[in-house]
Design an enzyme around this catalytic site. Sequence first.
Site, PDB file in Angstrom:
ATOM      1  N   LYS A   1      68.873  69.280  42.708  1.00  9.04           N
ATOM      2  CA  LYS A   1      68.586  70.456  43.542  1.00  9.04           C
ATOM      3  C   LYS A   1      69.868  71.251  43.795  1.00  9.04           C
ATOM      4  CE  LYS A   1      66.597  72.590  47.515  1.00  9.04           C
ATOM      5  NZ  LYS A   1      65.818  72.582  48.747  1.00  9.04           N
TER       6      LYS A   1
ATOM      7  N   GLU B   1      57.570  65.437  45.886  1.00 17.89           N
ATOM      8  CA  GLU B   1      58.668  66.401  45.686  1.00 17.89           C
ATOM      9  C   GLU B   1      59.687  65.843  44.681  1.00 17.89           C
ATOM     10  OE1 GLU B   1      58.733  69.527  46.742  1.00 17.89           O
ATOM     11  OE2 GLU B   1      57.923  69.682  48.779  1.00 17.89           O
TER      12      GLU B   1
ATOM     13  N   ARG C   1      75.635  83.377  66.926  1.00 14.75           N
ATOM     14  CA  ARG C   1      75.734  83.825  65.518  1.00 14.75           C
ATOM     15  C   ARG C   1      76.221  82.737  64.569  1.00 14.75           C
ATOM     16  NH1 ARG C   1      77.056  87.665  68.746  1.00 14.75           N
ATOM     17  NH2 ARG C   1      75.637  89.433  68.848  1.00 14.75           N
TER      18      ARG C   1
ATOM     19  N   HIS D   1      52.788  68.453  53.582  1.00 12.84           N
ATOM     20  CA  HIS D   1      53.263  69.448  52.615  1.00 12.84           C
ATOM     21  C   HIS D   1      53.443  68.842  51.210  1.00 12.84           C
ATOM     22  CE1 HIS D   1      55.578  72.605  50.735  1.00 12.84           C
ATOM     23  NE2 HIS D   1      56.555  71.728  50.507  1.00 12.84           N
TER      24      HIS D   1
ATOM     25  N   GLU E   1      68.501  82.790  45.934  1.00 11.89           N
ATOM     26  CA  GLU E   1      67.239  82.982  45.224  1.00 11.89           C
ATOM     27  C   GLU E   1      67.021  84.449  44.856  1.00 11.89           C
ATOM     28  OE1 GLU E   1      64.092  80.536  46.844  1.00 11.89           O
ATOM     29  OE2 GLU E   1      62.566  81.694  45.794  1.00 11.89           O
TER      30      GLU E   1
ATOM     31  N   HIS F   1      50.873  75.885  48.790  1.00 16.47           N
ATOM     32  CA  HIS F   1      50.839  76.772  49.962  1.00 16.47           C
ATOM     33  C   HIS F   1      49.421  77.263  50.238  1.00 16.47           C
ATOM     34  CE1 HIS F   1      55.404  77.645  49.486  1.00 16.47           C
ATOM     35  NE2 HIS F   1      55.178  76.612  50.265  1.00 16.47           N
TER      36      HIS F   1
ATOM     37  N   LYS G   1      68.607  76.400  53.340  1.00 19.00           N
ATOM     38  CA  LYS G   1      67.535  77.221  53.910  1.00 19.00           C
ATOM     39  C   LYS G   1      67.082  76.608  55.233  1.00 19.00           C
ATOM     40  CE  LYS G   1      65.269  79.215  49.852  1.00 19.00           C
ATOM     41  NZ  LYS G   1      63.998  79.282  49.095  1.00 19.00           N
TER      42      LYS G   1
ATOM     43  N   HIS H   1      54.247  74.796  44.108  1.00 14.00           N
ATOM     44  CA  HIS H   1      54.099  75.298  45.476  1.00 14.00           C
ATOM     45  C   HIS H   1      53.098  76.433  45.629  1.00 14.00           C
ATOM     46  CE1 HIS H   1      57.332  72.609  46.328  1.00 14.00           C
ATOM     47  NE2 HIS H   1      57.354  72.948  47.604  1.00 14.00           N
TER      48      HIS H   1
ATOM     49  N   ARG I   1      66.729  79.720  41.235  1.00 17.51           N
ATOM     50  CA  ARG I   1      66.281  78.879  42.354  1.00 17.51           C
ATOM     51  C   ARG I   1      64.762  78.898  42.494  1.00 17.51           C
ATOM     52  NH1 ARG I   1      69.079  78.085  48.383  1.00 17.51           N
ATOM     53  NH2 ARG I   1      67.626  76.467  49.029  1.00 17.51           N
TER      54      ARG I   1
ATOM     55  N   ASN J   1      60.073  76.278  43.192  1.00 17.03           N
ATOM     56  CA  ASN J   1      58.728  76.508  43.722  1.00 17.03           C
ATOM     57  C   ASN J   1      57.642  75.928  42.828  1.00 17.03           C
ATOM     58  OD1 ASN J   1      59.482  77.933  46.068  1.00 17.03           O
ATOM     59  ND2 ASN J   1      59.938  79.713  44.783  1.00 17.03           N
TER      60      ASN J   1
HETATM   61  N1  LIG Z   1      64.623  74.119  54.008  1.00 20.91           N
HETATM   62  C1  LIG Z   1      64.135  73.799  52.828  1.00 20.91           C
HETATM   63  O1  LIG Z   1      64.730  74.087  51.796  1.00 20.91           O
HETATM   64  C2  LIG Z   1      62.857  73.033  52.758  1.00 20.91           C
HETATM   65  C3  LIG Z   1      62.473  72.446  51.558  1.00 20.91           C
HETATM   66  C4  LIG Z   1      61.308  71.692  51.547  1.00 20.91           C
HETATM   67  C5  LIG Z   1      60.559  71.534  52.711  1.00 20.91           C
HETATM   68  N2  LIG Z   1      60.961  72.139  53.855  1.00 20.91           N
HETATM   69  C6  LIG Z   1      60.207  71.974  55.108  1.00 20.91           C
HETATM   70  O2  LIG Z   1      60.225  70.598  55.459  1.00 20.91           O
HETATM   71  C7  LIG Z   1      59.085  70.336  56.259  1.00 20.91           C
HETATM   72  C8  LIG Z   1      58.460  69.047  55.808  1.00 20.91           C
HETATM   73  O3  LIG Z   1      59.365  68.000  56.042  1.00 20.91           O
HETATM   74  P1  LIG Z   1      58.874  66.495  56.196  1.00 20.91           P
HETATM   75  O4  LIG Z   1      57.960  66.172  55.098  1.00 20.91           O
HETATM   76  O5  LIG Z   1      60.073  65.675  56.400  1.00 20.91           O
HETATM   77  O6  LIG Z   1      57.965  66.539  57.503  1.00 20.91           O
HETATM   78  P2  LIG Z   1      58.257  66.169  59.036  1.00 20.91           P
HETATM   79  O7  LIG Z   1      59.565  66.657  59.452  1.00 20.91           O
HETATM   80  O8  LIG Z   1      57.051  66.583  59.795  1.00 20.91           O
HETATM   81  O9  LIG Z   1      58.359  64.575  59.000  1.00 20.91           O
HETATM   82  C9  LIG Z   1      57.229  63.833  58.647  1.00 20.91           C
HETATM   83  C10 LIG Z   1      56.819  62.841  59.748  1.00 20.91           C
HETATM   84  O10 LIG Z   1      57.595  61.666  59.607  1.00 20.91           O
HETATM   85  C11 LIG Z   1      58.236  61.379  60.833  1.00 20.91           C
HETATM   86  N3  LIG Z   1      59.484  60.728  60.451  1.00 20.91           N
HETATM   87  C12 LIG Z   1      60.566  61.286  59.874  1.00 20.91           C
HETATM   88  N4  LIG Z   1      61.451  60.360  59.553  1.00 20.91           N
HETATM   89  C13 LIG Z   1      60.941  59.170  59.940  1.00 20.91           C
HETATM   90  C14 LIG Z   1      61.378  57.824  59.842  1.00 20.91           C
HETATM   91  N5  LIG Z   1      62.522  57.499  59.242  1.00 20.91           N
HETATM   92  N6  LIG Z   1      60.590  56.854  60.360  1.00 20.91           N
HETATM   93  C15 LIG Z   1      59.412  57.166  60.933  1.00 20.91           C
HETATM   94  N7  LIG Z   1      58.923  58.401  61.016  1.00 20.91           N
HETATM   95  C16 LIG Z   1      59.679  59.399  60.519  1.00 20.91           C
HETATM   96  C17 LIG Z   1      58.341  62.691  61.537  1.00 20.91           C
HETATM   97  O11 LIG Z   1      58.475  62.539  62.929  1.00 20.91           O
HETATM   98  C18 LIG Z   1      57.009  63.331  61.150  1.00 20.91           C
HETATM   99  O12 LIG Z   1      55.973  62.854  61.961  1.00 20.91           O
HETATM  100  C19 LIG Z   1      58.182  71.534  56.138  1.00 20.91           C
HETATM  101  O13 LIG Z   1      58.265  72.281  57.320  1.00 20.91           O
HETATM  102  C20 LIG Z   1      58.762  72.319  54.987  1.00 20.91           C
HETATM  103  O14 LIG Z   1      58.540  73.695  55.098  1.00 20.91           O
HETATM  104  C21 LIG Z   1      62.098  72.881  53.899  1.00 20.91           C
HETATM  105 ZN   LIG Z   2      58.105  71.670  49.066  1.00 19.41          ZN
END
Ligand SMILES: NC(=O)c1ccc[n+]([C@@H]2O[C@H](COP(=O)([O-])OP(=O)(O)OC[C@H]3O[C@@H](n4cnc5c(N)ncnc54)[C@H](O)[C@@H]3O)[C@@H](O)[C@H]2O)c1
Ligand SMILES: [Zn+2]
Length: 376
Positions: free
Chosen positions: A233, A189, A125, A277, A243, A264, A147, A260, A253, A257
């Site tokens: 942010k 972003e 938990r 993304h 949110e 999406h 999140k 987005h 919040r 989006n």
């Molecule tokens: N929780 C939230 O508030 C929130 C907000 C925005 C996005 N997200 C989520 O985040 C995700 C996208 O994140 P992302 O864009 O980081 O994608 P990701 O985690 O897939 O990373 C992108 C790629 O880069 C690689 N990588 C990461 N750091 C590296 C580094 N320093 N050197 C070399 N390679 C590296 C990873 O292994 C991957 O292949 C989505 O799932 C999205 O839904 C969450």
């Molecule tokens: Zn996003």
Amino acid sequence: MTTIRITSPSHSTDHEISIGRGTLPAAGAWARKCVGSGAQRALIVSNSTVYELYGSEVATSLASAGFGVSSFLMKDGERNKTLRTAESALAAFSDAGLTRTDVVIALGGGVVGDLGGFAAAIYLRGLRLLQVPTSLLAMIDSSVGGKTGVNTAFGKNLTGAFHQPSGVLIDANVLATLPARETTAGLCEMVKHGALAGRGLLDQTVAFLSSLEIDRFASSGIVELIAENVRYKASIVAGDERESSNRRDQRSRKILNFGHTLAHALEKVTNYRYFRHGEAVGYGILFAADLSKSLALCPEKDVNLLNDVVHRAGILPSLAGIDADEVLAAFDLDKKVIAGNLQMVLLKGIGEPVIVTDIPQATLRTTLQQFFMSRG
Ligand SMILES: NC(=O)c1ccc[n+]([C@@H]2O[C@H](COP(=O)([O-])OP(=O)(O)OC[C@H]3O[C@@H](n4cnc5c(N)ncnc54)[C@H](O)[C@@H]3O)[C@@H](O)[C@H]2O)c1
Ligand SMILES: [Zn+2]
């Protein structure tokens, strides 16, 4: 090192986001400071791509700060951000003998952060979580705000938990190894934040983009730019942490989006395999700007400025071959739909977001078709 203090009304989840260059070798001492002397074990959630680059540095540092260190490496990629992977992470937590006083460290991009954070939120938990984001997107977006979650067959990010970290450590040096497409995704972003926050942040982003063309991430501006994005942010999250569904103001919040709705839909119709993304968000920003102009909300000069900035962020994958009608149909499944209305964040200008619920279907369709025609 720049430190940003994140506070909540109850102060129960207050923590710091530390941003600098070359911070990873001191990750152990930082973790110890965040979680105190009671924690005996630290389990690193990562993937093999990131762990091969930075894992041993972090693990060694944690060990020298007195943690018993273990790791769980998930497969790389969005398609692995699933309940099944989360369950494997939970099994690894159990094998490592983690107790309520121990800590999970998410080392990686947003996928690792969301999945590791979610597993930490539900194991016993709630275990303490430290975020060490390594992608630009994770540094400025996903590691801020608490999140966490996974994707399921019935939707992306619909299953999750709010779980604030006990600390976030950002080392801008790791951006040197980030692939070009991931850099563009993170920059998109950032442009989103700039469009929402106002000319100050957007101009700072533009200035940085110019330096990036010359020296990649060597520019000293990156630490301050990440910090500004985090501050923006965090300021929105602070005022509306969960949110609230009934808020529609400029500081709710939901405005995060922006860009987005189309993003999406684009990700969905391409089965989450074609766009990064953030790249889809790049298109989403441009479409939201076009729609804001179609509805006579936003002046043309601001729309042009956003086009210019998104263009400078990098090359987006082509839209050719994607069917605009299919994309329009995918809008309806977006989770921002409340009581049958499409809620979309649009702009009255840079720094002036507005949540619109009464977009005429015909305007939506025509603007989207034109958008695809001019860019397909
Ligand atoms: N929780 C939230 O508030 C929130 C907000 C925005 C996005 N997200 C989520 O985040 C995700 C996208 O994140 P992302 O864009 O980081 O994608 P990701 O985690 O897939 O990373 C992108 C790629 O880069 C690689 N990588 C990461 N750091 C590296 C580094 N320093 N050197 C070399 N390679 C590296 C990873 O292994 C991957 O292949 C989505 O799932 C999205 O839904 C969450
Ligand atoms: Zn996003």
